[in-house]
Write an enzyme that holds these catalytic residues in place. Structure first.
Site, PDB file in Angstrom:
ATOM      1  N   ARG A   1      -4.011  11.111  98.267  1.00 20.30           N
ATOM      2  CA  ARG A   1      -3.723   9.784  98.709  1.00 20.30           C
ATOM      3  C   ARG A   1      -2.396   9.532  99.479  1.00 20.30           C
ATOM      4  NH1 ARG A   1      -5.704   8.255  92.660  1.00 20.30           N
ATOM      5  NH2 ARG A   1      -7.872   8.605  92.762  1.00 20.30           N
TER       6      ARG A   1
ATOM      7  N   LYS B   1       0.859   3.242  85.498  1.00 22.69           N
ATOM      8  CA  LYS B   1       1.521   4.424  86.383  1.00 22.69           C
ATOM      9  C   LYS B   1       3.121   4.020  86.147  1.00 22.69           C
ATOM     10  CE  LYS B   1      -0.520   7.808  88.460  1.00 22.69           C
ATOM     11  NZ  LYS B   1      -1.239   8.536  89.355  1.00 22.69           N
TER      12      LYS B   1
ATOM     13  N   GLN C   1     -13.307  -0.330  94.430  1.00 20.45           N
ATOM     14  CA  GLN C   1     -12.518  -0.543  95.525  1.00 20.45           C
ATOM     15  C   GLN C   1     -11.314  -1.436  95.087  1.00 20.45           C
ATOM     16  OE1 GLN C   1     -15.999  -0.589  96.287  1.00 20.45           O
ATOM     17  NE2 GLN C   1     -15.887   1.325  96.076  1.00 20.45           N
TER      18      GLN C   1
ATOM     19  N   LYS D   1      -8.680   0.892  87.440  1.00 20.39           N
ATOM     20  CA  LYS D   1      -9.488  -0.069  86.970  1.00 20.39           C
ATOM     21  C   LYS D   1     -10.516   0.401  86.129  1.00 20.39           C
ATOM     22  CE  LYS D   1     -11.008  -0.362  91.135  1.00 20.39           C
ATOM     23  NZ  LYS D   1     -10.267   0.608  91.680  1.00 20.39           N
TER      24      LYS D   1
ATOM     25  N   GLY E   1     -14.644   5.737  92.052  1.00 20.86           N
ATOM     26  CA  GLY E   1     -14.303   7.138  91.340  1.00 20.86           C
ATOM     27  C   GLY E   1     -13.697   6.560  90.281  1.00 20.86           C
ATOM     28  N   HIS E   2     -13.788   6.311  89.018  1.00 24.53           N
ATOM     29  CA  HIS E   2     -13.165   5.794  88.073  1.00 24.53           C
ATOM     30  C   HIS E   2     -12.688   6.809  86.986  1.00 24.53           C
ATOM     31  CE1 HIS E   2     -14.425   1.526  89.423  1.00 24.53           C
ATOM     32  NE2 HIS E   2     -13.998   2.116  90.225  1.00 24.53           N
ATOM     33  N   THR E   3     -11.610   6.940  86.513  1.00 20.31           N
ATOM     34  CA  THR E   3     -10.976   7.965  85.532  1.00 20.31           C
ATOM     35  C   THR E   3     -10.898   7.313  84.188  1.00 20.31           C
ATOM     36  OG1 THR E   3      -9.849   9.082  87.436  1.00 20.31           O
ATOM     37  CG2 THR E   3      -9.737  10.018  85.123  1.00 20.31           C
TER      38      THR E   3
ATOM     39  N   ASP F   1      -8.422   2.432  93.445  1.00 19.47           N
ATOM     40  CA  ASP F   1      -7.714   3.481  92.758  1.00 19.47           C
ATOM     41  C   ASP F   1      -6.503   3.270  91.949  1.00 19.47           C
ATOM     42  OD1 ASP F   1      -9.623   5.312  93.703  1.00 19.47           O
ATOM     43  OD2 ASP F   1      -8.253   6.135  95.272  1.00 19.47           O
TER      44      ASP F   1
ATOM     45  N   THR G   1     -15.795   7.408 102.599  1.00 22.12           N
ATOM     46  CA  THR G   1     -16.151   8.294 101.444  1.00 22.12           C
ATOM     47  C   THR G   1     -17.277   9.117 101.983  1.00 22.12           C
ATOM     48  OG1 THR G   1     -17.434   6.904 100.225  1.00 22.12           O
ATOM     49  CG2 THR G   1     -15.240   7.146  99.649  1.00 22.12           C
TER      50      THR G   1
HETATM   51  P1  GDP Z   1      -9.829   3.402  89.584  1.00 27.30           P
HETATM   52  O1  GDP Z   1     -10.509   3.758  90.666  1.00 27.30           O
HETATM   53  O2  GDP Z   1      -9.107   2.069  90.132  1.00 27.30           O
HETATM   54  O3  GDP Z   1     -10.618   3.309  88.292  1.00 27.30           O
HETATM   55  O4  GDP Z   1      -8.576   4.557  89.371  1.00 27.30           O
HETATM   56  P2  GDP Z   1      -8.766   6.097  89.707  1.00 27.30           P
HETATM   57  O5  GDP Z   1      -9.391   6.675  88.463  1.00 27.30           O
HETATM   58  O6  GDP Z   1      -9.514   6.422  90.950  1.00 27.30           O
HETATM   59  O7  GDP Z   1      -7.320   6.545  89.825  1.00 27.30           O
HETATM   60  C1  GDP Z   1      -6.230   6.123  88.730  1.00 27.30           C
HETATM   61  C2  GDP Z   1      -5.549   7.395  88.247  1.00 27.30           C
HETATM   62  O8  GDP Z   1      -4.476   7.110  87.794  1.00 27.30           O
HETATM   63  C3  GDP Z   1      -6.582   8.027  87.223  1.00 27.30           C
HETATM   64  O9  GDP Z   1      -6.430   9.577  87.298  1.00 27.30           O
HETATM   65  C4  GDP Z   1      -6.080   7.871  85.864  1.00 27.30           C
HETATM   66  O10 GDP Z   1      -6.219   8.628  84.887  1.00 27.30           O
HETATM   67  C5  GDP Z   1      -4.643   7.511  86.219  1.00 27.30           C
HETATM   68  N1  GDP Z   1      -3.843   6.370  85.235  1.00 27.30           N
HETATM   69  C6  GDP Z   1      -4.288   5.040  85.043  1.00 27.30           C
HETATM   70  N2  GDP Z   1      -3.236   4.635  84.537  1.00 27.30           N
HETATM   71  C7  GDP Z   1      -2.299   5.567  84.451  1.00 27.30           C
HETATM   72  C8  GDP Z   1      -0.809   5.417  83.757  1.00 27.30           C
HETATM   73  O11 GDP Z   1      -0.456   4.382  83.296  1.00 27.30           O
HETATM   74  N3  GDP Z   1      -0.011   6.431  84.094  1.00 27.30           N
HETATM   75  C9  GDP Z   1      -0.589   7.447  84.680  1.00 27.30           C
HETATM   76  N4  GDP Z   1       0.100   8.605  84.548  1.00 27.30           N
HETATM   77  N5  GDP Z   1      -1.834   7.789  85.202  1.00 27.30           N
HETATM   78  C10 GDP Z   1      -2.768   6.499  85.176  1.00 27.30           C
HETATM   79  P1  IMO Z   2     -12.322   3.016  93.629  1.00 25.01           P
HETATM   80  O1  IMO Z   2     -13.466   2.172  92.881  1.00 25.01           O
HETATM   81  C1  IMO Z   2      -9.863   4.172  97.081  1.00 25.01           C
HETATM   82  C2  IMO Z   2     -12.222   3.459 100.829  1.00 25.01           C
HETATM   83  C3  IMO Z   2     -12.292   4.821 101.751  1.00 25.01           C
HETATM   84  C4  IMO Z   2     -12.089   4.207 103.297  1.00 25.01           C
HETATM   85  C5  IMO Z   2     -12.760   2.790 103.105  1.00 25.01           C
HETATM   86  C6  IMO Z   2     -14.296   2.706 103.608  1.00 25.01           C
HETATM   87  O2  IMO Z   2     -12.268   4.404  93.007  1.00 25.01           O
HETATM   88  O3  IMO Z   2     -11.129   2.302  93.675  1.00 25.01           O
HETATM   89  P2  IMO Z   2     -16.649   3.494 102.124  1.00 25.01           P
HETATM   90  O4  IMO Z   2     -17.016   4.875 101.933  1.00 25.01           O
HETATM   91  O5  IMO Z   2     -16.664   2.476 101.287  1.00 25.01           O
HETATM   92  O6  IMO Z   2     -17.276   2.907 103.464  1.00 25.01           O
HETATM   93  O7  IMO Z   2     -14.966   3.922 102.709  1.00 25.01           O
HETATM   94  O8  IMO Z   2     -12.677   2.491 101.741  1.00 25.01           O
HETATM   95  N1  IMO Z   2     -12.511   3.564  99.496  1.00 25.01           N
HETATM   96  C7  IMO Z   2     -11.687   3.697  98.546  1.00 25.01           C
HETATM   97  N2  IMO Z   2     -10.662   3.889  98.336  1.00 25.01           N
HETATM   98  N3  IMO Z   2     -10.880   3.839  95.943  1.00 25.01           N
HETATM   99  C8  IMO Z   2     -12.182   3.610  96.089  1.00 25.01           C
HETATM  100  O9  IMO Z   2     -13.014   3.207  95.041  1.00 25.01           O
HETATM  101  C9  IMO Z   2     -12.842   3.479  97.497  1.00 25.01           C
HETATM  102  N4  IMO Z   2     -13.995   3.304  97.913  1.00 25.01           N
HETATM  103  C10 IMO Z   2     -14.067   3.250  99.253  1.00 25.01           C
HETATM  104  O10 IMO Z   2     -11.138   5.738 101.497  1.00 25.01           O
HETATM  105  O11 IMO Z   2     -10.661   4.019 103.389  1.00 25.01           O
HETATM  106 MG    MG Z   3     -10.799   5.599  92.206  1.00 28.53          MG
END
Ligand code: GDP
Ligand code: IMO
Ligand code: MG
Length: 432
Positions: free
Chosen positions: A309, A335, A224, A16, A40-42, A13, A130
């Protein structure tokens, strides 16, 4: 840039997906290489927010092809739901630009049920997965009894394999006190999915190597993060794949000499979902402040599970480890906008264990549990950064904070995020 890797430097998170969307604008291929729909990629584009779990984050750039690599585990029903949703929002997901590796492994409902059973059996010691069936699916892969995506091109054989896998899992489920699954009904449902996905199946390693020979630029999108890596994370509180740089080569099937850029993505503080150590965790108001209220889509609530988180100070020990394991050539720090208004910021520059300071994390859980962060403090800043677009706009304290993070892990921060939108980023130079 023949190949750029985007790697999570913390516990997932880090942002990426946002970085893959940015770099995807100049890429010919964007490929996922590990994990499944635990990710979960936003991506935020104007008024629209996309939350992707399996489909690579380059998909919004029509010039890029997107690949689900052999290192992934794929739940076909969840993939189709995600594809349908994207199609309904006008995204092109034709087989000409969306490819699934024939060597990727399939997640069945039995894997999901076994994940749940295993977590329940662990009780207080649960990993906090998850519950997407990720671990059990990789277990079948390494146990050499998994089902590969290529089998979806032969619907009947695929259905038989799914049926047998469910029957086999039912024994384990019954032993664990869980309800068995209906093998026939599941196999029928999975045949439908297989027939729809069959046109997308290819040897994607051959595809990527062919494109590289033709001069294509490839971006590999990690899922991850380093501390969730099966080997290099804080085992056993990890996922079951290799999110680090080496995982990209194995999970897509090309040689290391193609790679010339390795972008480590890190938040400017720490977050973690699920169990396991987070040495710099903040329990009180500051933790709450970093997490946000949940009103904004960028607040710290899981994209896949909605879980809140855990949040804490930046940990340079983790970042140094991540930079070393994957060989980051640069950092993308997300962030930074969130830290505005915090009077004093802390960074753990080392960990203390039995009176000795360590710059890198110990490999075993017992030592990890006893380690304490050694903090350095830095002044914060008040200004809202979200509208800033140039490094000269940043307050001196913000620049000092960013520079210190780079120094502590010996890797320059090249970009900072000051908001989730595409344009909310600042490119930095050496004069920072
Ligand atoms: P990923 O799994 O690594 O792709 O990250 P996620 O999407 O799960 O979580 C990252 C969160 O941070 C998302 O809600 C993004 O929209 C948000 N985000 C990413 N870069 C920034 C930033 O520079 N500032 C803020 N406020 N939010 C950000
Ligand atoms: P992104 O790509 C954050 C964590 C789970 C748990 C551990 C094992 O969005 O960064 P799993 O279901 O993979 O067997 O869970 O890994 N986990 C993540 N935490 N972001 C993720 O993906 C994750 N994928 C798995 O919360 O601690
Ligand atoms: Mg994520």
């Amino acid at each position: 840039m023949p190949v750029t890797l985007i790697i999570g430097a913390q516990w997932g998170d880090e942002g990426k997906g946002r970085v893959a969307d940015l770099l995807g604008a100049d890429a010919d291929v964007v490929a996922r290489y590990a994990g499944g729909d635990n990710a979960g990629h936003t991506i935020a584009v104007g008024d629209e927010v996309f939350k992707l779990h399996l489909v690579p984050s380059g998909i919004l750039h029509e010039s890029a092809s997107c690949v689900l690599g052999n290192g992934m585990v794929i739940n076909p029903v969840n993939l189709l739901a995600e594809m349908d949703q994207l199609c309904s929002r006008g995204v092109d997901l034709s087989p000409e630009r969306f490819l699934i590796s024939s060597r990727a492994h399939i997640i069945t409902p039995a894997h999901v049920a076994l994940d749940r059973a295993s977590e329940r059996a662990l009780g207080d010691e649960a990993i906090g997965t998850t519950l997407r069936g990720i671990g059990p699916s990789y277990l079948d892969k390494t146990g050499r009894r998994g089902i590969r995506a290529g089998l979806m091109q032969d619907a009947e054989t695929f259905a038989d394999a799914v049926h047998d896998a469910i029957e086999r899992a039912n024994e384990a489920l019954i032993n664990a006190g869980e309800s068995p699954l209906d093998a026939r009904a599941t196999a029928l449902k999975w045949i439908d999915a297989a027939m729809r996905l069959a046109p997308y199946i290819q040897d994607t390693s051959q595809y990527i190597n062919r494109r590289l020979r033709d001069g294509a630029r490839v971006v590999c999108e990690g899922a991850q993060g380093t501390m969730l890596d099966l080997d290099h994370g804080d085992y056993p509180f990890v996922t079951s794949s290799s999110p680090v740089a080496g995982g990209a080569l194995v999970g897509l099937g090309f040689g290391p000499l193609h790679v010339d850029r390795i972008v480590g993505v890190t938040k400017c503080f720490s977050t973690r979902v699920g169990s396991g150590p987070l040495l710099t965790e903040l329990d009180g108001a500051l933790g709450q402040r970093l997490r946000g209220s949940g009103e904004n889509f960028w607040d710290e609530f899981g994209t896949t599970t909605g879980r809140s988180r855990r949040c804490g100070w930046m940990d340079a020990v983790i970042l140094r480890h991540a930079a070393q394991v994957s060989g980051f050539t640069e950092l993308f720090l997300t962030k930074l906008d969130i830290l505005s208004g915090i009077e004093t910021l802390k960074i753990a520059g080392a960990w203390e264990l039995d009176g000795v300071q360590h710059e890198l994390p110990p490999a075993n859980q017992q030592d990890l549990k006893r380690a304490k962060p050694v903090y350095e403090s830095m002044p914060g800043w008040k200004a809202d950064l979200s509208g800033m677009r140039h490094q000269d706009d940043l307050p001196q304290a913000a620049r000092d904070y960013v520079r210190r993070i780079g120094e502590l892990c010996d890797t320059a921060v090249r970009t900072v995020g000051v908001g989730p939108e595409r344009e909310q980023q600042i490119t930095l130079d050496d004069a920072l």
